[in-house]
Design an enzyme around this catalytic site. Structure first.
Site, PDB file in Angstrom:
ATOM      1  N   CYS A   9       0.778  -1.300   0.069  1.00  0.00           N
ATOM      2  CA  CYS A   9      -0.152   0.139   0.091  1.00  0.00           C
ATOM      3  C   CYS A   9       0.817   1.215   0.024  1.00  0.00           C
ATOM      4  O   CYS A   9       1.603   1.845  -0.873  1.00  0.00           O
ATOM      5  CB  CYS A   9      -1.017   0.107   1.305  1.00  0.00           C
ATOM      6  SG  CYS A   9      -2.358   1.147   0.901  1.00  0.00           S
ATOM      7  N   HIS A  40      -3.613  -5.376   0.619  1.00  0.00           N
ATOM      8  CA  HIS A  40      -2.937  -5.483   1.888  1.00  0.00           C
ATOM      9  C   HIS A  40      -3.147  -7.131   2.218  1.00  0.00           C
ATOM     10  O   HIS A  40      -3.864  -7.587   2.835  1.00  0.00           O
ATOM     11  CB  HIS A  40      -3.622  -4.748   2.964  1.00  0.00           C
ATOM     12  CG  HIS A  40      -3.342  -3.502   3.031  1.00  0.00           C
ATOM     13  ND1 HIS A  40      -2.598  -2.995   3.890  1.00  0.00           N
ATOM     14  CD2 HIS A  40      -3.964  -2.376   2.703  1.00  0.00           C
ATOM     15  CE1 HIS A  40      -2.169  -1.385   3.935  1.00  0.00           C
ATOM     16  NE2 HIS A  40      -3.425  -1.322   2.997  1.00  0.00           N
ATOM     17  N   GLU A  53      -1.520  -8.685   4.357  1.00  0.00           N
ATOM     18  CA  GLU A  53      -1.670  -9.103   5.926  1.00  0.00           C
ATOM     19  C   GLU A  53      -2.950  -8.801   6.576  1.00  0.00           C
ATOM     20  O   GLU A  53      -3.004  -9.615   7.831  1.00  0.00           O
ATOM     21  CB  GLU A  53      -0.676  -8.351   6.740  1.00  0.00           C
ATOM     22  CG  GLU A  53      -1.002  -6.849   7.040  1.00  0.00           C
ATOM     23  CD  GLU A  53      -0.863  -6.030   5.840  1.00  0.00           C
ATOM     24  OE1 GLU A  53      -0.788  -6.254   4.752  1.00  0.00           O
ATOM     25  OE2 GLU A  53      -1.728  -4.772   5.913  1.00  0.00           O
TER      26      GLU A  53
END
Ligand SMILES: *[C@@H]1O[C@H](CO)[C@@H](O)[C@H](O)[C@H]1NC(C)=O
Ligand SMILES: *[C@@H]1O[C@H](CO)[C@@H](O)[C@H](O)[C@H]1NC(C)=O
Ligand SMILES: *[C@@H]1O[C@H](CO)[C@@H](O)[C@H](O)[C@H]1NC(C)=O
Ligand SMILES: *[C@@H]1O[C@H](CO)[C@@H](O)[C@H](O)[C@H]1NC(C)=O
Length: 305
Positions: free
Chosen positions: A123, A233, A235
């Protein structure tokens, strides 16, 4: 025959692994400036980035902002890769930007000399990479602040380094289900990519997305360097719960894991190490405790520094 292969396996495996990969990788995660100091703290790392790398077999060292170039050089020579997290620090001028630039330049130099040092940007980290590579701010506003999307893969995705090891079934799910969280208001549009030589020559686009108006780069990898970026993202699927659009389906969780597995295996190709066990122990993230912050932030847990 079975006994023989068993013995060969036993004999060869430890030798093979120690000769070919560094199975004790330590990856730096870059801290970033807090917009407003929290208590006496000035920077932070969202714990999900740490868990992401730990879940695939790496240990993490926080890379603090505003250290000297000498301190960063020493740390660079001690770790096996670096991750630039998402967030809202300035990519033009901040402690995050300054450290990202220093590590990027050291990574380019090292890789040119055959010292494999991987860099991952998520990001904001992705956006920072495009600025570091081109020296230009290339961002376009998009309506992508809170939306999960499927990836529109390019023809190059299948043979890419990032996606090569993903199971075929997961690739199909990624292409058809909204498994990737977008939490950004800026993007690198495909028009900008197509018309910016420095970017186009450096990075291969593996997936794109659109907000309905603007098609933008969502996954990229450098042609000649182990440098990777996702505007989405990886994660969050496994480790963040604050927003209702964060994907948590079985395939979403596999997306977190296969992405982490990819990058940690990249770090295993690097042989940097700390000068002593004591230096290593002092640097590891285990010296810090994350704080439960879900009531006041988008992150479940944050490390403050
Ligand atoms: C913040 O720093 C001041 C001055 O060093 C200290 O007195 C205070 O206890 C610190 N507060 C916290 C919450 O750590
Ligand atoms: C870190 O450095 C940036 C400029 O590079 C500065 O704006 C910021 O105030 C510094 N932060 C701290 C905590 O010293
Ligand atoms: C932005 O996208 C969302 C869907 O993600 C949509 O509901 C909304 O209408 C869009 N806003 C604008 C201004 O286009
Ligand atoms: C960018 O270039 C690709 C390949 O030439 C083309 O398919 C695509 O339509 C272009 N996109 C934009 C927005 O210019």
């Amino acid at each position: 025959m079975t006994l023989l292969s068993f013995c060969v396996f036993l004999l060869c495996l430890p030798f093979y692994s120690s000769a070919s990969t560094n199975d004790r990788p330590i990856i730096g995660v870059l801290a970033q400036d807090l917009r407003k100091p929290v208590e006496n703290y000035t920077s932070y790392i969202a714990a999900s980035y740490v868990k992401f790398l730990e879940s695939a077999g790496a240990r993490v060292v926080p890379v603090m902002i505003n250290k000297t170039a000498e301190e960063y050089k020493l740390l660079f020579n001690s770790i096996n890769g670096i991750l630039y997290p998402g967030g809202s620090a300035s990519i033009v001028s901040s402690g995050y930007q300054r450290a990202a630039k220093i590590f990027y330049e050291m990574a380019i130099e090292a890789n040119k000399k055959g010292n494999y040092f991987p860099v991952w940007g998520t990001c904001l980290g992705f956006e920072q990479l495009t600025l570091l590579t081109t020296g230009r701010l290339l961002l376009t506003r998009t309506n992508t602040t809170a939306v999960a999307l499927p990836l529109d893969f390019t023809d190059e995705a299948k043979d890419s380094r990032i996606f090569k090891g993903f199971p075929a079934e997961l690739m199909e799910d990624l292409a058809s289900e909204p498994l990737t969280d977008n939490s950004h208001k800026w993007s690198v549009s495909m028009l900008t990519y197509n018309t910016t030589e420095e970017l186009k020559n450096f990075y291969k686009v593996l997936s794109t997305n659109t907000d309905g108006d603007t098609e933008f780069v969502s996954t990229m990898e450098a042609y000649d360097y182990p440098i990777y970026g996702t505007q989405w993202h990886p994660e969050k699927n496994a480790f963040e719960w604050k927003k209702p659009h964060y994907p948590h389906s079985p395939s979403a969780i596999k997306t977190t894991f296969y992405t982490a597995d990819f990058f940690v295996n990249e770090a295993k190709k690097n042989r940097h190490r700390f000068e002593s066990n004591e230096d290593e122990s002092k640097a590891l993230i285990y010296n810090y405790s994350p704080v439960y912050t879900a009531s006041r932030s988008v992150f479940q847990q944050i490390y403050y520094f």
